[in-house]
Design an enzyme around this catalytic site. Structure first.
Site, PDB file in Angstrom:
ATOM      1  N   HIS A 306       0.849  -1.190   0.000  1.00  8.17           N
ATOM      2  CA  HIS A 306       0.000   0.000   0.000  1.00  8.17           C
ATOM      3  C   HIS A 306       0.886   1.242   0.000  1.00  8.17           C
ATOM      4  CE1 HIS A 306      -3.269  -2.671   1.880  1.00  8.17           C
ATOM      5  NE2 HIS A 306      -3.670  -2.338   0.666  1.00  8.17           N
ATOM      6  N   LEU A 483       3.321   1.833   3.265  1.00  3.05           N
ATOM      7  CA  LEU A 483       2.491   1.687   4.466  1.00  3.05           C
ATOM      8  C   LEU A 483       2.895   0.425   5.226  1.00  3.05           C
ATOM      9  CD1 LEU A 483       0.308   3.085   6.044  1.00  3.05           C
ATOM     10  CD2 LEU A 483      -1.402   2.113   4.514  1.00  3.05           C
ATOM     11  N   TYR A 484       4.050  -0.136   4.860  1.00  3.20           N
ATOM     12  CA  TYR A 484       4.649  -1.282   5.565  1.00  3.20           C
ATOM     13  C   TYR A 484       3.846  -2.566   5.362  1.00  3.20           C
ATOM     14  CZ  TYR A 484       5.565   3.139   7.981  1.00  3.20           C
ATOM     15  OH  TYR A 484       5.809   4.461   8.263  1.00  3.20           O
ATOM     16  N   HIS A 485       3.210  -2.708   4.201  1.00  2.00           N
ATOM     17  CA  HIS A 485       2.285  -3.817   3.977  1.00  2.00           C
ATOM     18  C   HIS A 485       2.720  -4.727   2.833  1.00  2.00           C
ATOM     19  CE1 HIS A 485      -1.221  -1.267   5.837  1.00  2.00           C
ATOM     20  NE2 HIS A 485      -0.333  -1.667   6.731  1.00  2.00           N
ATOM     21  N   ALA A 486       4.003  -4.999   2.695  1.00  2.70           N
ATOM     22  CA  ALA A 486       4.459  -5.870   1.608  1.00  2.70           C
ATOM     23  C   ALA A 486       3.877  -7.271   1.764  1.00  2.70           C
ATOM     24  CB  ALA A 486       5.977  -5.945   1.606  1.00  2.70           C
TER      25      ALA A 486
END
Length: 552
Positions: A306, A483-486
């Site tokens: 994200h 957004l740190y959502h890999a």
């Protein structure tokens, strides 16, 4: 080299998924489980050398410190990304028990029912909304109480946001005035609406996967947790995974798995570990001098994240945001308040309110999420250090992201050496639909800021995003980031993907991947709750296979 540890199940990575797996697989007492974590313990008294870092882990507002703290954070760096202004991006990932659940924003978001129905349609049979909902409920202790969508009595505490700051409440009201319905429960599968976030917190403290699942389980004699244990490769006999090799305190060690090796190292490390162990694209592996165990072209591909755009504006007197609480005498008061009652600034998560919105009327489901907060960041510090520090001037933020981006990146090993970080290519905004989406997002934020509920609070915001679509796209390219959502780098699904729907690695035996990398498509929102659900369901699958093997 002889093995010095033996187990039924070896789990690599004590993050959000690994903590759940270790707790559930050791629960019956029938199975010996070894859990390997490359980072340290999350408990302050267990790691005196990182006492302050670990105190920050358990204090909700400590997110701003751990985000850039190498003692508990891998601090990966991407390649230069042309789609986001030719920049490199810092990717924080937890390097401690609890993994990223120990350093994240604590926001509890499940996604839309359509996300999981879509997984099933992509070949991940058994992962529809109706089939994953029981695992969301199983994991959860919802402080509001149990209902058809929420569980009570589960390990993970989920609570309401502790306080509604008047500025955040005004943004929520402005969203309603802009046509976004107020919806108290954003986690029943139908997201459209605006509300305050629910948090993975308990009594004013972070409730990470380590606190919720692992700490109680560590008392069991059949569970061994090894910290500072960096896994360097999976061990194979032919095409059967039989254990892993790891380094710990300068020594090379081996642990053998009688039943399965389970990778729960996350979307960055799991594909790298598969590749350096011989599973991946044969051309890449040969270039790195790695012997090919099994050709799997999609390992490391399909990466999704994200991309959030920073949108903030400033307040006029006499209105203040939490910026003013973070300095001087006011901060001392907030520290005292937290020490006495676990209330106030230190109990806050990174964002306060949340809106899920359709940017076009013809859409069936929301396509954008907005993170709302009564705070604004010091942008100069953010640009220089990629860390968070609150601005001196009172402000607010309304940061949007596209929920289901079409852009796809990749994560691949750069070396056969496990100590070398992988090559991360995010490819943000590489798809035309995503570039149009960021323009739509900025128009939406502008509309919300123009609503009557916010007019008493805002200084004249001017036109920070630009007037034309081209100018707004230019703003989004330089004002956005991870957004740190890999997710998605070792996806499950049909035959195209590396994993079958039981998250078993195709082409080999005795090896699974159970973490955020298995998502064939990113969930609509923050990814921690879905990752915990994946591990709950994955543990049931592992145990079901064990029972079947015994019966046979």
């Amino acid at each position: 080299m002889a093995a010095d540890l033996f187990a039924d199940y070896v789990i690599v990575g004590a993050g959000s998924a690994g903590c759940v797996l270790a707790a559930r697989l050791s629960e019956s007492g029938e199975h010996k489980v070894v859990l390997l974590e490359a980072g340290g313990d999350d408990r302050p008294l267990k790691e005196p050398g990182q006492f302050v870092s670990n105190v920050m882990i358990h204090t909700p507002i400590g997110f701003g410190k751990t985000l850039n703290d190498p003692k508990v954070n891998w601090l990966y760096e991407t390649e230069v990304d042309e789609g986001s202004g030719g920049r490199k991006h810092k990717w924080p990932k937890g390097k401690v028990l609890g993994g990223s659940s120990s350093i994240n924003g604590m926001l509890y978001v499940r996604g839309q029912s359509a996300d999981y129905d879509g997984w099933a349609q992509m070949g991940a049979r058994g992962w529809s909304w109706d089939e994953v909902l029981p695992y969301f409920r199983k994991s959860q202790h919802q402080e509001r109480g149990e209902d058809d969508f929420h569980g009570a009595g589960g390990p993970l505490n989920v609570c309401d946001f502790p306080e509604e700051h008047p500025v955040s409440a005004a943004i929520v009201e402005a969203c309603v005035e802009a046509g976004i319905p107020y919806k108290p429960d954003l986690n029943d599968g139908n997201q459209e609406g605006v509300s305050f976030f629910q948090l993975t917190a308990k009594n004013g403290r972070r409730h990470s996967a380590a606190v919720a699942y692992l700490h109680p389980a560590m008392k069991r004699p059949n569970l061994l947790v090894e910290t500072r244990a960096m896994t360097t490769r999976i061990l194979f006999e032919g095409k059967k995974a039989v254990g892993v090799e790891f380094t710990q305190h300068g020594q090379t060690r081996r642990v053998m798995a009688a039943r399965e090796v389970i990778l729960a190292a996350g979307a960055v490390e799991s594909p790298k570990l598969l590749e350096i162990s011989g599973i991946g694209q044969s051309v890449l592996l040969k270039e790195l001098g790695i012997e090919v165990v099994h050709e799997a072209p999609m390992v490391g591909e399909n990466m999704q994240d994200h991309y959030m755009i920073g949108c903030q504006t400033y307040l006029k007197e006499p209105h203040h945001s939490i910026n003013q609480l973070s300095r001087g005498v006011r901060l001392l008061g907030e520290i005292a308040k937290y020490g006495i009652a676990r209330k106030g600034l230190l109990s806050y998560a990174v964002a306060h309110g949340c809106a899920f919105v359709k940017t076009r009327d013809e859409l069936q489901f929301p396509d954008v999420q907005i993170h709302v907060m009564a705070a604004s960041m010091d942008l100069e510090y953010l640009n220089q250090h990629q860390g968070l520090r609150l601005d001196k001037e009172p402000g607010l933020a309304s940061n949007p992201c596209q929920l289901r981006p079409e852009s796809r990146g990749s994560i691949h090993a750069k070396s056969a050496d496990a100590m070398v970080a992988p090559k991360i290519v995010p490819n943000y905004l590489s798809d035309p639909l995503d570039r149009q989406s960021v323009v739509d997002q900025l128009k939406l934020i502008r509309k919300i800021w123009q609503q009557p509920a916010l007019q008493p609070y805002l200084k004249a915001p001017g036109d920070p995003f630009g007037k034309t679509d081209e100018e707004m796209l230019g703003y989004a390219k330089v004002a956005g980031g991870t957004l740190y959502h890999a997710v998605g780098t070792v996806a499950m699904g049909d035959e195209r993907y590396p994993l079958d729907p039981q998250m078993r690695v195709r082409g080999v035996e005795g090896l699974r991947v159970i973490d955020a990398s298995v998502m064939p498509k990113i969930s609509s929102g923050n990814t921690n709750a879905p990752t915990i659900m994946i591990a709950e369901k994955g543990a049931d699958m592992v145990l079901a296979d064990a029972r079947q093997a015994i019966a046979a």
